[in-house]
Design a protein around this motif. Structure first.
Motif, short mmCIF file in Angstrom:
data_model
loop_
_atom_site.label_atom_id
_atom_site.label_comp_id
_atom_site.label_asym_id
_atom_site.label_seq_id
_atom_site.Cartn_x
_atom_site.Cartn_y
_atom_site.Cartn_z
N ARG A 232 42.64 36.76 24.34
CA ARG A 232 41.51 35.85 24.09
C ARG A 232 40.59 36.42 23.01
NH1 ARG A 232 44.26 33.96 28.18
NH2 ARG A 232 43.21 33.06 29.97
N GLU B 181 37.43 36.82 23.08
CA GLU B 181 36.39 37.74 23.56
C GLU B 181 36.92 39.18 23.66
OE1 GLU B 181 37.22 34.90 25.07
OE2 GLU B 181 37.27 35.07 27.26
N ASN C 186 41.11 45.08 29.85
CA ASN C 186 40.77 43.69 30.20
C ASN C 186 41.55 43.41 31.48
OD1 ASN C 186 40.32 40.94 30.36
ND2 ASN C 186 41.84 40.44 28.80
N PRO C 187 41.02 43.86 32.62
CA PRO C 187 41.77 43.71 33.88
C PRO C 187 41.69 42.27 34.35
CG PRO C 187 39.60 44.54 34.36
CD PRO C 187 39.66 44.38 32.86
N PRO C 188 42.48 41.88 35.35
CA PRO C 188 42.21 40.58 35.98
C PRO C 188 40.80 40.66 36.57
CG PRO C 188 43.75 41.88 37.29
CD PRO C 188 43.55 42.61 36.01
N TYR C 189 39.99 39.64 36.34
CA TYR C 189 38.62 39.72 36.86
C TYR C 189 38.06 38.39 37.36
CZ TYR C 189 37.48 38.30 32.01
OH TYR C 189 37.41 37.66 30.80
N LEU C 190 38.90 37.34 37.38
CA LEU C 190 38.36 36.06 37.84
C LEU C 190 38.32 36.05 39.37
CD1 LEU C 190 40.37 33.69 35.47
CD2 LEU C 190 37.98 34.41 35.25
N LEU D 276 45.70 27.75 32.38
CA LEU D 276 45.83 29.05 33.05
C LEU D 276 47.08 29.15 33.92
CD1 LEU D 276 42.32 30.36 34.14
CD2 LEU D 276 43.45 30.44 31.94
N ALA E 258 47.37 38.63 36.45
CA ALA E 258 46.62 39.16 35.30
C ALA E 258 45.27 38.46 35.17
CB ALA E 258 47.42 38.97 34.01
N LEU E 259 45.07 37.42 35.98
CA LEU E 259 43.83 36.64 35.88
C LEU E 259 42.89 36.87 37.06
CD1 LEU E 259 45.38 33.24 34.74
CD2 LEU E 259 43.71 34.55 33.44
N GLU F 181 36.24 44.66 30.09
CA GLU F 181 35.81 43.27 29.98
C GLU F 181 35.80 42.71 31.40
OE1 GLU F 181 38.05 40.77 27.20
OE2 GLU F 181 37.81 39.08 28.57
N1 GLN Z 1 38.79 35.41 30.09
C1 GLN Z 1 39.96 34.92 30.75
C2 GLN Z 1 39.80 33.47 31.14
O1 GLN Z 1 38.71 33.05 31.45
C3 GLN Z 1 40.31 35.77 31.96
C4 GLN Z 1 40.94 37.01 31.55
C5 GLN Z 1 41.04 38.01 32.67
O2 GLN Z 1 40.98 37.71 33.84
N2 GLN Z 1 41.19 39.21 32.29
O3 GLN Z 1 40.74 32.73 31.10
#
Ligand code: GLN
Length: 277
Positions: A94, A96, A184-188, A200, A207-208, A238
């Protein structure tokens, strides 16, 4: 039909389908379908489209309208000036995350040659490859638990001729004496699934998403980094604007110092920069 007419029709179809940037995406799909890049494409706008080009465009539009990300249709994306291959099931880099690379390069300015950097959860290798491109003097490692991501990362490294060491494993894959962990780990948060854009669904779920608060990967990663980083080493992540503050507090608790949060281009609190004491 001329390429210009194809462009107009594609634009109308994507726009009816609710695609946010229909003209830009139509142009990219048309360029891909006709294998015409840059100036060549603009020069050919009033020429007739070949049957092969029309067939490929039609198929691409149908896929896009069903929600498949444009990058998976063309099979490529540009990240930090690098042409990367993408594949279904691996996170598409992405914009960002380009800023994460920017921050990493600026934080690592004074790191001497031979410094050891780890891109944790590398996916197709975007972060590791971009850093290696600008700082070939650093020893760059990339790790991921997902074999599909590792394959893609190796493929991209080979195509770009960049010497990044790719290793299988979660978090830091047991590596030590690191000067920086950039990730940029999974972070949602899991809840985001309910409102996530359909695109998505084509990427790797693991990974998300990262648990209820989106920190199920970032926190164990920080814990490992707190022991595997050299003193003064950098932790740069991130994250989601909704969990970045909690993460920063936890990082402090783990002994990280000068913990800072930076915004992305859309002014969302997005990046955590911390140093091991
Ligand atoms: N920024 C991504 C998104 O909103 C998520 C990426 C992530 O989880 N590392 O789709």
């Amino acid at each position: 039909m001329t390429l210009l007419e194809c462009l107009k029709l594609s634009n109308a179809r994507l726009s009816r389908a609710g695609i946010v940037s229909p003209l830009a995406e139509s142009r990219l799909l048309l360029q891909w379908a006709c294998s015409l890049a840059g100036a060549e494409f603009w020069a050919a706008l009033r020429e007739k489209a070949r049957p092969r080009c029309l067939r490929r465009l039609e198929e691409a539009l149908e896929r896009r309208i069903k929600g498949e990300p444009l990058q998976l249709i063309t099979g490529r994306t540009n990240f930090y000036g690098l042409e990367l291959a993408v594949s279904a099931g691996v996170l598409i880099p992405r914009p960002e995350t380009e800023m994460l690379v920017e921050l990493a390069l600026s934080e690592l300015q004074n790191l001497p040659a031979g410094g050891r950097i780890f891109d944790a959860g590398c996916g197709g290798g975007a972060i590791a490859l971009a850093i290696k491109k600008v700082r070939p003097d650093l020893e760059v490692w990339a790790g991921d638990p997902d074999p599909a991501a590792l394959d893609l990362c190796r493929h991209n490294a080979r195509e770009l001729g960049l010497d990044v060491t790719v290793v299988a494993g979660a978090y830091l894959a047991g590596l030590e004496n690191l000067d920086a962990v950039v990730s940029n780990p999974p972070y949602l948060p899991d809840d985001y699934r309910k409102s996530a854009p359909p695109e998505l669904a084509w990427e790797s779920d693991s990974a998300l998403y990262a648990g209820k608060d989106g920190l199920a990967v970032a926190l164990p990663l920080a814990r490992e980094a707190s022991s595997s980083l050299n003193s003064g080493g950098l932790l740069l992540l991130e994250l989601d604007p909704g969990n970045v503050d909690i993460f920063a507090q936890q990082a402090q608790r783990l002994g990280f110092q000068s913990v800072k949060i930076n915004e992305d281009l859309a002014r969302r609190r997005r990046f955590v920069i911390a140093r091991k004491g």
